[in-house]
Design an enzyme around this catalytic site. Structure first.
Site, PDB file in Angstrom:
ATOM      1  N   GLY A 248      44.321  43.119  36.732  1.00 40.14           N
ATOM      2  CA  GLY A 248      44.381  41.987  37.643  1.00 40.14           C
ATOM      3  C   GLY A 248      43.792  42.141  39.018  1.00 40.14           C
ATOM      4  O   GLY A 248      43.795  41.172  39.775  1.00 40.14           O
ATOM      5  N   PRO A 291      42.377  47.287  34.036  1.00 39.90           N
ATOM      6  CA  PRO A 291      41.393  46.396  34.648  1.00 39.90           C
ATOM      7  C   PRO A 291      40.460  45.790  33.602  1.00 39.90           C
ATOM      8  O   PRO A 291      40.031  46.482  32.678  1.00 39.90           O
ATOM      9  CB  PRO A 291      40.614  47.331  35.583  1.00 39.90           C
ATOM     10  CG  PRO A 291      40.771  48.689  34.975  1.00 39.90           C
ATOM     11  CD  PRO A 291      42.147  48.699  34.347  1.00 39.90           C
ATOM     12  N   ARG A 293      38.351  42.303  34.510  1.00 38.02           N
ATOM     13  CA  ARG A 293      37.406  41.694  35.448  1.00 38.02           C
ATOM     14  C   ARG A 293      36.788  42.697  36.431  1.00 38.02           C
ATOM     15  O   ARG A 293      35.572  42.720  36.623  1.00 38.02           O
ATOM     16  CB  ARG A 293      38.194  40.634  36.241  1.00 38.02           C
ATOM     17  CG  ARG A 293      37.423  39.763  37.158  1.00 38.02           C
ATOM     18  CD  ARG A 293      38.418  38.951  38.027  1.00 38.02           C
ATOM     19  NE  ARG A 293      39.467  38.326  37.235  1.00 38.02           N
ATOM     20  CZ  ARG A 293      39.366  37.112  36.700  1.00 38.02           C
ATOM     21  NH1 ARG A 293      38.306  36.390  36.907  1.00 38.02           N
ATOM     22  NH2 ARG A 293      40.355  36.621  35.978  1.00 38.02           N
ATOM     23  N   ARG A 330      34.081  28.657  32.969  1.00 37.57           N
ATOM     24  CA  ARG A 330      35.127  28.910  33.955  1.00 37.57           C
ATOM     25  C   ARG A 330      35.228  27.842  35.047  1.00 37.57           C
ATOM     26  O   ARG A 330      36.310  27.620  35.580  1.00 37.57           O
ATOM     27  CB  ARG A 330      34.980  30.318  34.557  1.00 37.57           C
ATOM     28  CG  ARG A 330      35.242  31.396  33.510  1.00 37.57           C
ATOM     29  CD  ARG A 330      35.344  32.798  34.097  1.00 37.57           C
ATOM     30  NE  ARG A 330      36.546  32.982  34.888  1.00 37.57           N
ATOM     31  CZ  ARG A 330      36.582  33.069  36.206  1.00 37.57           C
ATOM     32  NH1 ARG A 330      35.470  32.988  36.919  1.00 37.57           N
ATOM     33  NH2 ARG A 330      37.722  33.225  36.841  1.00 37.57           N
ATOM     34  N   TYR A 334      38.812  26.239  35.323  1.00 42.34           N
ATOM     35  CA  TYR A 334      39.628  26.553  36.498  1.00 42.34           C
ATOM     36  C   TYR A 334      38.966  26.193  37.827  1.00 42.34           C
ATOM     37  O   TYR A 334      39.438  26.626  38.879  1.00 42.34           O
ATOM     38  CB  TYR A 334      39.904  28.065  36.617  1.00 42.34           C
ATOM     39  CG  TYR A 334      40.139  28.898  35.395  1.00 42.34           C
ATOM     40  CD1 TYR A 334      41.321  28.759  34.659  1.00 42.34           C
ATOM     41  CD2 TYR A 334      39.236  29.882  35.016  1.00 42.34           C
ATOM     42  CE1 TYR A 334      41.562  29.585  33.576  1.00 42.34           C
ATOM     43  CE2 TYR A 334      39.480  30.712  33.929  1.00 42.34           C
ATOM     44  CZ  TYR A 334      40.648  30.553  33.209  1.00 42.34           C
ATOM     45  OH  TYR A 334      40.900  31.371  32.145  1.00 42.34           O
ATOM     46  N   CYS A 361      27.185  17.416  26.635  1.00 44.30           N
ATOM     47  CA  CYS A 361      27.564  16.018  26.799  1.00 44.30           C
ATOM     48  C   CYS A 361      29.003  15.919  27.294  1.00 44.30           C
ATOM     49  O   CYS A 361      29.896  15.438  26.583  1.00 44.30           O
ATOM     50  CB  CYS A 361      27.408  15.291  25.476  1.00 44.30           C
ATOM     51  SG  CYS A 361      25.717  15.308  24.941  1.00 44.30           S
TER      52      CYS A 361
HETATM   53  C1  LIG Z   1      43.765  39.791  30.935  1.00 42.90           C
HETATM   54  C2  LIG Z   1      44.598  40.982  30.958  1.00 42.90           C
HETATM   55  C3  LIG Z   1      44.201  42.100  31.683  1.00 42.90           C
HETATM   56  C4  LIG Z   1      42.967  42.119  32.534  1.00 42.90           C
HETATM   57  O1  LIG Z   1      43.038  41.255  33.606  1.00 42.90           O
HETATM   58  P1  LIG Z   1      41.852  41.252  34.686  1.00 42.90           P
HETATM   59  O2  LIG Z   1      42.223  40.203  35.644  1.00 42.90           O
HETATM   60  O3  LIG Z   1      40.606  40.936  33.941  1.00 42.90           O
HETATM   61  O4  LIG Z   1      41.810  42.617  35.285  1.00 42.90           O
HETATM   62  C5  LIG Z   1      44.988  43.227  31.600  1.00 42.90           C
HETATM   63  N1  LIG Z   1      46.120  43.257  30.861  1.00 42.90           N
HETATM   64  C6  LIG Z   1      46.531  42.197  30.148  1.00 42.90           C
HETATM   65  C7  LIG Z   1      47.764  42.283  29.351  1.00 42.90           C
HETATM   66  C8  LIG Z   1      45.798  41.023  30.182  1.00 42.90           C
HETATM   67  O5  LIG Z   1      46.225  39.965  29.492  1.00 42.90           O
END
Ligand SMILES: *Cc1c(COP(=O)(O)O)cnc(C)c1O
Length: 431
Positions: A248, A291, A293, A330, A334, A361
């Site tokens: 995250g 990680p 993203r 995306r 969002y 479309c």
């Molecule tokens: C999506 C997810 C991640 C990765 O999240 P990022 O924001 O891409 O780092 C890690 N663990 C779990 C359980 C997830 O669902």
């Protein structure tokens, strides 16, 4: 420029990872995903080294491969010596076919079928991240029939709101993911896991959300998790060896987002974890982080060709490109922000207000609204930065648009990691 791998060439066109994007667009055609292999490896090494330096031995990153999944990325993860997360038989199979060691593979998800579990066990999955009690029983039964003792960790919800977008926040009590600590369910699930003969419980997992820029939510989650582990030790006599703090950490999509020093943030988490464990008189567990993203997002860029420019006087200017929500959903999902460049005219002033429109479309098929780019003409190349995560992996064939190819770039060569879909690929499953 947004990232150090984005530069401008002498002839005024945009470069990515040292390659001229306009030339790459000519060579491979558009839409085109680019991935900077060296940036991916650099990011992996930052996480790996930080976890090794600041936490007990065995602490390692797991790449959450839903962010970008293809055989090549699992090869890179294998070469760099990290674990990976998968959430479906498809991701698992891709990792398996890429020769990724299955014992370093963690299987996630809130809805695993019998067949999914059986498939993963047949392939020798390292560990299941168990989302709920019915899954726990299922894994125990299937493991028994295969004569294996299956490693598992339990996903629990620490009840944290990381102040991120609702659709990407996952750690609250009412989340569809995990077992709540708050109401006592997590203790009961642990009791159950410890009573089963064919699962071996290693520890606990939480994932509080995505696009988090501070260490503070991780510290808060770690505190709740360690207190929970102490409670488990006291009540059930079980000492968990592993704490997975999830993924995250955020990435910079635009100049408005902060730049994160991941090593420094992980150190902040480590200082807090050591302190909490000391206060609780609890041995610091192995720490895993997941990680997605932040390993691949800014290693990616998407190139498009401008098909048309339409100026609706007093309203807005549509710059219509040859891709859109099919390769990057995306913004439609969002309203995610991105930085856009006119790659053909990168040294010209970005003084033109453009809405970048996709080809589907759907009025909502936009890549970005009212962004500043150098005034575009038909056939200019448009570049969208930071598309390495949740773009190719979320791509679809809506409107029967074929998915672009993925080209990897390193200091020696550019090469195709995923081929462009053909029209025949699109009808290959039709009977
Ligand atoms: C999506 C997810 C991640 C990765 O999240 P990022 O924001 O891409 O780092 C890690 N663990 C779990 C359980 C997830 O669902």
């Amino acid at each position: 420029m947004l990232s150090k791998n984005i530069t401008i060439s002498e002839n005024g066109t945009l470069e990515f990872a040292g390659y001229n994007t306009v030339e790459l667009a000519q060579k491979y055609s558009t839409p085109l995903y680019l991935m900077d292999e060296e940036m991916i490896r650099e990011r992996i090494r930052v996480y790996k080294k930080a976890l090794e330096d600041f936490f007990p031995s065995g602490s390692v990153p797991e790449y959450a491969s839903k962010a970008f999944s293809c055989k090549r990325i699992y090869e890179i993860a294998r070469e760099e010596g990290i674990n990976v997360d998968v959430v479906s038989p498809g991701e698992l199979y891709t990792a398996y076919k890429a020769g990724f060691p299955m014992e370093k593979c963690f299987y996630h998800g809130n809805s695993k079928s019998c067949q999914d579990i059986e498939f993963a066990i047949q392939k020798g999955i390292g560990c299941f991240v168990v989302d709920n009690v019915s899954e726990l029983s299922l894994i125990d039964n299937i493991s028994k029939s295969y004569g294996v003792i299956q490693r598992v960790i339990l996903r629990v919800t620490p009840g944290i709101d990381p102040h991120t977008h609702k659709k990407i926040s996952t750690g609250s009590v009412e989340s569809k993911f995990g077992i709540p600590i708050d109401n006592g369910d997590a203790v009961e699930a642990t009791r159950k896991a410890l009573s089963l003969k064919n699962v071996s419980l290693e520890g606990f997992h939480c994932h509080i959300g995505s696009q988090i820029f501070e260490s503070e939510p991780f510290v808060t989650a770690a505190k709740v998790m360690i207190k929970f582990m102490v409670k488990i030790k006291n009540e059930l006599g079980f000492i968990a060896s592993t704490l997975n703090l999830g993924g995250g950490f955020g990435v910079q999509y635009t100049e408005n987002d902060p730049v994160i020093d991941y090593r420094a943030k992980i150190e902040e988490v480590a200082v807090a974890v050591n302190e909490i464990c000391k206060n609780e008189n609890f041995e610091v567990p192995k720490i895993l982080m997941e990680p997605g993203r932040s390993l691949v997002a800014d290693a990616g860029m998407t190139l498009y060709t401008v098909n048309s420019v339409k100026e609706i006087k007093d309203y807005r200017n549509y710059v219509s490109i040859d891709g859109g929500m099919t390769d990057n959903p995306r913004y439609a999902l969002y309203e995610s922000e991105y930085t856009v460049y006119n790659a053909s005219k990168a040294s010209k002033e970005a003084d033109y207000v453009a809405t970048i429109a996709g080809r589907c479309c759907e009025s909502g098929d936009l890549i970005q609204e009212n962004v500043m780019i150098a005034k575009p003409e038909e056939n200019d190349i448009i570049a969208v930065a930071t598309t390495g995560a949740y773009n190719y992996s979320m791509a679809s064939n809506y409107n029967r648009v074929a998915r672009p190819c993925v080209v990897m770039l390193n200091s020696e060569k550019d090469y195709i990691a995923v081929k462009r879909e053909t029209l025949d690929d699109l009808i290959s499953l039709d009977v």
